[in-house]
Design a protein around this motif. Structure first.
Motif, short mmCIF file in Angstrom:
data_model
loop_
_atom_site.label_atom_id
_atom_site.label_comp_id
_atom_site.label_asym_id
_atom_site.label_seq_id
_atom_site.Cartn_x
_atom_site.Cartn_y
_atom_site.Cartn_z
N ILE A 2 -14.59 -15.79 -30.91
CA ILE A 2 -13.48 -16.31 -30.13
C ILE A 2 -12.41 -15.23 -30.01
O ILE A 2 -12.01 -14.63 -31.02
N MET A 3 -11.93 -14.98 -28.81
CA MET A 3 -10.85 -14.02 -28.60
C MET A 3 -9.55 -14.77 -28.33
O MET A 3 -9.51 -15.65 -27.48
N ILE A 4 -8.49 -14.38 -29.06
CA ILE A 4 -7.18 -14.99 -28.92
C ILE A 4 -6.24 -13.97 -28.30
O ILE A 4 -5.93 -12.94 -28.90
N THR A 5 -5.78 -14.25 -27.07
CA THR A 5 -4.75 -13.39 -26.50
C THR A 5 -3.41 -13.75 -27.14
O THR A 5 -3.16 -14.91 -27.48
N HIS A 14 -1.96 -18.01 -36.97
CA HIS A 14 -2.41 -19.24 -37.63
C HIS A 14 -3.69 -19.79 -37.00
O HIS A 14 -4.57 -20.31 -37.70
N ALA A 15 -3.80 -19.66 -35.68
CA ALA A 15 -5.03 -20.11 -35.00
C ALA A 15 -6.21 -19.29 -35.46
O ALA A 15 -7.33 -19.81 -35.61
N ALA A 16 -6.00 -17.99 -35.69
CA ALA A 16 -7.08 -17.15 -36.19
C ALA A 16 -7.58 -17.65 -37.53
O ALA A 16 -8.79 -17.75 -37.76
N ARG A 17 -6.65 -17.98 -38.42
CA ARG A 17 -7.07 -18.49 -39.73
C ARG A 17 -7.82 -19.81 -39.59
O ARG A 17 -8.84 -20.03 -40.25
N ALA A 18 -7.34 -20.68 -38.70
CA ALA A 18 -8.00 -21.97 -38.53
C ALA A 18 -9.42 -21.80 -37.99
O ALA A 18 -10.35 -22.50 -38.42
N LEU A 19 -9.60 -20.89 -37.06
CA LEU A 19 -10.94 -20.63 -36.53
C LEU A 19 -11.85 -20.03 -37.59
O LEU A 19 -13.03 -20.38 -37.69
N LEU A 20 -11.32 -19.11 -38.38
CA LEU A 20 -12.10 -18.53 -39.48
C LEU A 20 -12.53 -19.62 -40.46
O LEU A 20 -13.67 -19.62 -40.94
N ASP A 21 -11.64 -20.55 -40.74
CA ASP A 21 -11.96 -21.65 -41.65
C ASP A 21 -13.08 -22.53 -41.10
O ASP A 21 -13.80 -23.17 -41.87
N GLY A 23 -15.56 -21.32 -39.50
CA GLY A 23 -16.78 -20.52 -39.47
C GLY A 23 -16.92 -19.61 -38.27
O GLY A 23 -17.97 -18.95 -38.11
N GLU A 24 -15.89 -19.54 -37.44
CA GLU A 24 -15.94 -18.67 -36.26
C GLU A 24 -15.47 -17.26 -36.60
O GLU A 24 -14.54 -17.08 -37.40
N ASP A 25 -16.07 -16.25 -35.97
CA ASP A 25 -15.53 -14.90 -36.01
C ASP A 25 -14.49 -14.79 -34.91
O ASP A 25 -14.59 -15.44 -33.87
N VAL A 26 -13.49 -13.93 -35.13
CA VAL A 26 -12.31 -13.94 -34.27
C VAL A 26 -11.87 -12.53 -33.90
O VAL A 26 -11.92 -11.62 -34.73
N ILE A 27 -11.45 -12.37 -32.64
CA ILE A 27 -10.75 -11.18 -32.19
C ILE A 27 -9.33 -11.60 -31.88
O ILE A 27 -9.12 -12.56 -31.13
N ILE A 28 -8.35 -10.90 -32.42
CA ILE A 28 -6.98 -11.13 -32.02
C ILE A 28 -6.51 -9.91 -31.24
O ILE A 28 -6.70 -8.77 -31.66
N THR A 29 -5.94 -10.16 -30.07
CA THR A 29 -5.46 -9.05 -29.26
C THR A 29 -4.00 -8.77 -29.60
O THR A 29 -3.26 -9.66 -29.99
#
Length: 313
Positions: A2-5, A14-21, A23-29
């Motif tokens: 999931i990519m978060i602009t 905070h959304a990045a942490r929630a997605l990681l929790d 089980g999703e891998d995350v890109i933060i821009t």
């Protein structure tokens, strides 16, 4: 993936942490911001990746998406509210179109757009519901930009077959740089031993009986992550809140239970301006089983502890 602009922003981190929790891998821009809170450091370059992206440049966004084989987009980047209206509107529309085109070209499962409780300005109902008709008038920049984004997102979704979901919310908590309304102002004042008036813009004290439906950011982020990852959704707009109004008096009383010597003065009663009802959160509860986990006291205690640990925001 999931990519978060706007991923370095208040909600994005905070959304990045929630997605990681979940089980999703995350890109933060990142573009202007460059910060990473301690709770995300263990994931860096393992399940969390940072890309420098200008959402006003389509190829910049698409390049990051292709690099990481993105499967979902959460659009949290937004223009600054103090820019001229033409500039703010242009940035809103241009960045949104780039996100939608990126999502379409990458064939992502869903794009989640950060809307705001501000879109309800002028809606005179006892409870704000997602299906309420929104007036055309937009008294605030946030109201205008988010209404524009919701409208374009809905149109694009219908025309291009890309699932686009708008989330309306208001949040407070750690990492919020903009101390624009009472929850953040009052907690910072209490922890720093300053009077509330030192954090107010314009110098007028808030009224005790006024308030709004505002959720703790951890709850908000969890709801956003649930909307992003749900197998299916029945609607294109969702409220995220507590389902009740927290008055300024209730907020201050909760802070005083954590910081008893805080100097948080308020004006009695209500003002002559518009009063804000609660948001109806039954839709997201019925579909996803989501509801806030944080009581007001727990949220304030955690927020204050975060600041006392030396974090500036």
């Amino acid at each position: 993936m999931i990519m978060i602009t706007g991923g370095m922003g208040f909600i994005g981190l905070h959304a990045a942490r929630a997605l990681l929790d979940l089980g999703e891998d995350v890109i933060i821009t990142r573009y202007r911001e460059d910060r990473l809170p301690s709770f995300l450091v263990p994931y860096l370059n393992k399940r969390l990746f940072i890309e420098t992206v200008d959402v006003l440049q389509a190829e910049s966004l698409l390049g990051a998406g292709k690099k990481h084989a993105v499967t979902g987009l959460m659009h949290l980047a937004s223009p600054r509210m103090n820019v001229p209206p033409a500039e703010g509107t242009q940035q809103t529309v241009q960045s949104l179109l780039h996100v939608l085109e990126c999502g379409s070209r990458l064939e992502v499962r869903r794009v989640v757009l950060a809307s705001s409780i501000a879109v309800y300005a002028g809606v005179e109902m006892p409870l704000w519901r997602e299906d309420d008709a929104l007036p055309v008038q937009a008294p605030y920049p946030m109201t205008a930009y988010k209404k524009v984004a919701e409208t374009i997102g809905d149109f694009y979704s219908r025309q291009a077959g890309l699932e686009v979901v708008s989330a309306r919310f208001s949040a407070f908590g750690p990492l919020a740089r903009g101390l624009y309304f009472l929850p953040a102002q009052a907690v910072h004042a209490a922890v720093n031993g300053l009077p509330l008036s030192s954090y107010l813009r314009g110098g007028l004290l808030p009224y005790e009986e006024e308030g709004m439906d505002v959720a703790y950011v951890t709850d908000t982020a969890e709801a956003l992550a649930r909307l992003q990852t749900a197998p299916s959704l029945a609607h294109s707009v969702y409220n995220i809140g507590t389902g009740q109004v927290t008055t300024h008096k209730q907020m201050v009383e909760a802070i005083l239970r954590v910081v008893p010597d805080a100097r948080l003065e308020l004006r009695p009663g209500k003002g002559d301006g518009p009063q804000y009802p609660a948001m109806d959160i039954s839709r997201i509860y019925k579909e996803l089983g989501w509801q806030p986990r944080y009581s007001l006291d727990l949220a304030i205690a955690e927020y204050a502890a975060w600041l006392r640990d030396g974090n500036p925001f």
